[in-house]
Write a protein that holds these residues in place. Sequence first.
Motif, PDB file in Angstrom:
ATOM      1  N   ASP A  54      39.913  38.102  33.486  1.00 28.81           N
ATOM      2  CA  ASP A  54      38.718  38.455  32.371  1.00 28.81           C
ATOM      3  C   ASP A  54      37.721  39.250  31.801  1.00 28.81           C
ATOM      4  O   ASP A  54      37.054  40.142  31.788  1.00 28.81           O
ATOM      5  CB  ASP A  54      37.176  37.684  32.863  1.00 28.81           C
ATOM      6  N   GLY A  55      38.489  40.348  31.650  1.00 23.31           N
ATOM      7  CA  GLY A  55      38.990  41.097  31.039  1.00 23.31           C
ATOM      8  C   GLY A  55      38.168  43.058  31.601  1.00 23.31           C
ATOM      9  O   GLY A  55      37.904  43.751  31.457  1.00 23.31           O
ATOM     10  N   HIS A  56      37.913  42.743  32.980  1.00 20.79           N
ATOM     11  CA  HIS A  56      37.810  43.674  33.726  1.00 20.79           C
ATOM     12  C   HIS A  56      38.483  44.057  34.742  1.00 20.79           C
ATOM     13  O   HIS A  56      38.778  42.691  35.641  1.00 20.79           O
ATOM     14  CB  HIS A  56      36.306  43.869  33.828  1.00 20.79           C
ATOM     15  N   ALA A  57      38.321  44.671  36.035  1.00 17.32           N
ATOM     16  CA  ALA A  57      39.191  45.694  36.463  1.00 17.32           C
ATOM     17  C   ALA A  57      38.567  44.047  37.955  1.00 17.32           C
ATOM     18  O   ALA A  57      37.036  44.286  37.496  1.00 17.32           O
ATOM     19  CB  ALA A  57      39.055  46.491  37.847  1.00 17.32           C
ATOM     20  N   PRO A  58      39.526  43.287  38.421  1.00 19.75           N
ATOM     21  CA  PRO A  58      38.877  42.337  39.327  1.00 19.75           C
ATOM     22  C   PRO A  58      38.308  43.398  40.592  1.00 19.75           C
ATOM     23  O   PRO A  58      38.752  43.903  40.925  1.00 19.75           O
ATOM     24  CB  PRO A  58      40.283  41.477  40.552  1.00 19.75           C
ATOM     25  N   ASP A  59      37.325  42.673  41.452  1.00 21.90           N
ATOM     26  CA  ASP A  59      36.549  43.549  42.101  1.00 21.90           C
ATOM     27  C   ASP A  59      36.301  42.825  43.276  1.00 21.90           C
ATOM     28  O   ASP A  59      36.902  41.620  43.658  1.00 21.90           O
ATOM     29  CB  ASP A  59      35.050  43.734  41.809  1.00 21.90           C
ATOM     30  N   GLY A  60      35.695  43.199  44.809  1.00 21.49           N
ATOM     31  CA  GLY A  60      35.782  42.589  45.783  1.00 21.49           C
ATOM     32  C   GLY A  60      34.907  41.008  45.457  1.00 21.49           C
ATOM     33  O   GLY A  60      35.343  39.972  46.531  1.00 21.49           O
ATOM     34  N   ASP A  61      34.685  40.480  44.343  1.00 19.68           N
ATOM     35  CA  ASP A  61      33.712  39.570  43.957  1.00 19.68           C
ATOM     36  C   ASP A  61      34.481  37.888  43.726  1.00 19.68           C
ATOM     37  O   ASP A  61      34.072  37.567  43.418  1.00 19.68           O
ATOM     38  CB  ASP A  61      32.605  40.156  43.624  1.00 19.68           C
ATOM     39  N   LEU A 188      29.788  34.317  59.621  1.00 16.39           N
ATOM     40  CA  LEU A 188      30.349  35.350  58.743  1.00 16.39           C
ATOM     41  C   LEU A 188      30.128  36.150  57.512  1.00 16.39           C
ATOM     42  O   LEU A 188      30.353  37.274  57.578  1.00 16.39           O
ATOM     43  CB  LEU A 188      31.725  34.935  59.545  1.00 16.39           C
ATOM     44  N   GLY A 189      29.260  34.870  57.597  1.00 17.41           N
ATOM     45  CA  GLY A 189      28.680  36.468  55.654  1.00 17.41           C
ATOM     46  C   GLY A 189      29.643  36.013  54.565  1.00 17.41           C
ATOM     47  O   GLY A 189      29.037  36.675  53.665  1.00 17.41           O
ATOM     48  N   LEU A 190      30.096  35.328  54.603  1.00 16.72           N
ATOM     49  CA  LEU A 190      31.246  34.942  53.975  1.00 16.72           C
ATOM     50  C   LEU A 190      31.371  33.837  53.310  1.00 16.72           C
ATOM     51  O   LEU A 190      31.660  32.631  52.602  1.00 16.72           O
ATOM     52  CB  LEU A 190      33.261  34.234  54.210  1.00 16.72           C
ATOM     53  N   HIS A 191      30.626  33.924  52.090  1.00 14.25           N
ATOM     54  CA  HIS A 191      29.528  32.785  51.188  1.00 14.25           C
ATOM     55  C   HIS A 191      30.694  32.839  50.085  1.00 14.25           C
ATOM     56  O   HIS A 191      30.207  32.002  48.884  1.00 14.25           O
ATOM     57  CB  HIS A 191      28.758  33.726  51.301  1.00 14.25           C
ATOM     58  N   ARG A 192      31.121  33.649  49.492  1.00 15.34           N
ATOM     59  CA  ARG A 192      32.144  33.168  48.616  1.00 15.34           C
ATOM     60  C   ARG A 192      33.663  33.163  49.015  1.00 15.34           C
ATOM     61  O   ARG A 192      34.882  32.667  48.311  1.00 15.34           O
ATOM     62  CB  ARG A 192      32.786  35.438  48.039  1.00 15.34           C
ATOM     63  N   ASP A 196      36.416  25.502  46.392  1.00 14.41           N
ATOM     64  CA  ASP A 196      36.603  25.002  45.342  1.00 14.41           C
ATOM     65  C   ASP A 196      36.218  25.993  44.148  1.00 14.41           C
ATOM     66  O   ASP A 196      35.816  27.480  44.902  1.00 14.41           O
ATOM     67  CB  ASP A 196      35.663  24.068  45.043  1.00 14.41           C
ATOM     68  N   PRO A 197      36.996  27.027  43.166  1.00 18.92           N
ATOM     69  CA  PRO A 197      36.510  28.146  43.208  1.00 18.92           C
ATOM     70  C   PRO A 197      35.423  27.926  42.445  1.00 18.92           C
ATOM     71  O   PRO A 197      34.649  27.258  41.796  1.00 18.92           O
ATOM     72  CB  PRO A 197      37.924  28.194  41.562  1.00 18.92           C
ATOM     73  N   VAL A 198      34.549  29.170  42.431  1.00 19.13           N
ATOM     74  CA  VAL A 198      33.443  29.875  41.901  1.00 19.13           C
ATOM     75  C   VAL A 198      33.846  30.678  41.528  1.00 19.13           C
ATOM     76  O   VAL A 198      33.489  32.013  42.005  1.00 19.13           O
ATOM     77  CB  VAL A 198      31.941  29.426  42.806  1.00 19.13           C
ATOM     78  N   LEU A 231      41.780  26.720  50.890  1.00 14.07           N
ATOM     79  CA  LEU A 231      40.166  27.631  50.484  1.00 14.07           C
ATOM     80  C   LEU A 231      40.771  28.316  49.078  1.00 14.07           C
ATOM     81  O   LEU A 231      41.768  29.149  48.799  1.00 14.07           O
ATOM     82  CB  LEU A 231      40.315  28.485  51.633  1.00 14.07           C
ATOM     83  N   TRP A 232      39.867  29.002  48.708  1.00 13.36           N
ATOM     84  CA  TRP A 232      39.440  30.583  47.851  1.00 13.36           C
ATOM     85  C   TRP A 232      38.316  31.364  48.529  1.00 13.36           C
ATOM     86  O   TRP A 232      37.679  30.878  49.543  1.00 13.36           O
ATOM     87  CB  TRP A 232      38.741  30.046  46.536  1.00 13.36           C
ATOM     88  N   SER A 233      38.123  32.530  48.149  1.00 14.66           N
ATOM     89  CA  SER A 233      38.303  33.773  48.845  1.00 14.66           C
ATOM     90  C   SER A 233      38.086  35.028  47.589  1.00 14.66           C
ATOM     91  O   SER A 233      39.278  34.926  46.893  1.00 14.66           O
ATOM     92  CB  SER A 233      38.578  34.021  50.589  1.00 14.66           C
TER      93      SER A 233
END
Length: 473
Positions: A54-61, A188-192, A196-198, A231-233
């Motif tokens: 989407d036009g920007h470097a993919p970060d860890g999120d 574990l705090g794996l909120h992403r 399904d993709p978000v 899964l997505w992550s």
Amino acid sequence: MTTPQDENALLPATRRALLHRIAVAQNEGRTPSLTAAVARGGEIVWTGARTSVDGHAPDGDVQYRIGSITKTFVAVLVMRLRDEGLLSLQDPLEKHLPGTSAGAATVAQLLAHTAGLAAEAPAPWWERTPGSLRPELADVLGDNPGLHPGGRRFHYSNPGYTLLGALVEELRQDPWDRVLRREVLEPLGLHRTGPDPVAPFAGGWAVHPWADVLLPEQVEDLGRMAPAGQLWSTSTDLARFALFLARGDDRVLSAASLAEMRTPAAPPEPGDLASGYGYGLGMQIQYWGERQVVGHSGSVPGYLANLSLSVADDVAAVVLVNSISGVPIATLGADLVRIVAEAEPRIPEPWRPLPEVDPATLALAGPWYWGTQAFVLRLAPEGGVSLDPLAAGGPRRSRFRAAGDDAWTGLDGYYAGETLRAVRRSDGTVSHLDLGSFVFTRTPYDPAAPVPGGVDEGGWRGLKQGDELTAGA
């Protein structure tokens, strides 16, 4: 004085080497985008990305689909059921999930891909068709799911993990992904991470083999097959998951159970043996030279993913790309681990004396002999001991945990599960150690100990030139 954070921080040269490695992989692999993360010392210490989403470097999120890494999450759920006493790994599936055509397969066989089931669901190709085409387990297994005798060989099976997902649902009475969210992802705090993709997420692409052009890949809900690869992550979520796989978290799964998952459980195929590949309980095991790397790779149309973990080096790496070809994903993950491990070797924990010691156990420390083979017994934390051969490369090295007065249970190696006992005389002094009927004595063939077969009364002797080499001479 350095802090743990200072010790974990990567040097600029290491960071550049990591960036160079993923840049080469993205360029030569011709993938639209690539994101990666490295963790050590209990924290994420590096992230990197190439090109854009989407036009920007993919970060860890940014989310990517992680394919078969989903299986490791499902295996954690199954091990939780085992640890709660709701099932045994040796239970046949039929005991808990009756009515399938694979009911004779044990839970352990399904986890380790040794149940003999087919690799894939019946046609059409399940990763590129709607899950609604396979609404029942019978549709996933087909008419003849068993291709090999159970327990005889490793044969990777996606339907096998569909069955494990259904097993979780049966015992929890809740959809597997909801159980996963409640019991693993949230603690574990794996909120992403989820089914399904978000947004933000990377779209999947096919790259033409002979031209630098792209074709969008369709994304399907896998339905019943979801436990095999839905899964997505993100790179940072998976890096946190890798830290958990290395160290455990008692809210989710103990370090001991995770060590069990990382232990080879499947007999390797001849080709796999040559390449150093094995499989545990939901985790791939590979040897790159002498380095053991565990974790899992994943692929679904439009995506490749890898989680690589070296427990010995305390280094984990995650790589995610949004194309299904071009990038040797497992090699890349292992390379990121190697770069850090070789450039910045693990700093050992400071030596500290034991906080307390049992005098009776301390009296057992030191050399012991099995026949003429020398071993040394050492004390370990929490009442444990180790028994190691003194000869370089000697056999039967094992650790033991305390199991009552003068008794310990083997944790690994030849003596895993076996009982080590200190056998005492009537006056309380130690006669010998008994380990699975093997007698260990303080001196080689101690005549005062009950050595099986006895000890020659003549004792040890020299041999002059011309003497006969005859027993009892």
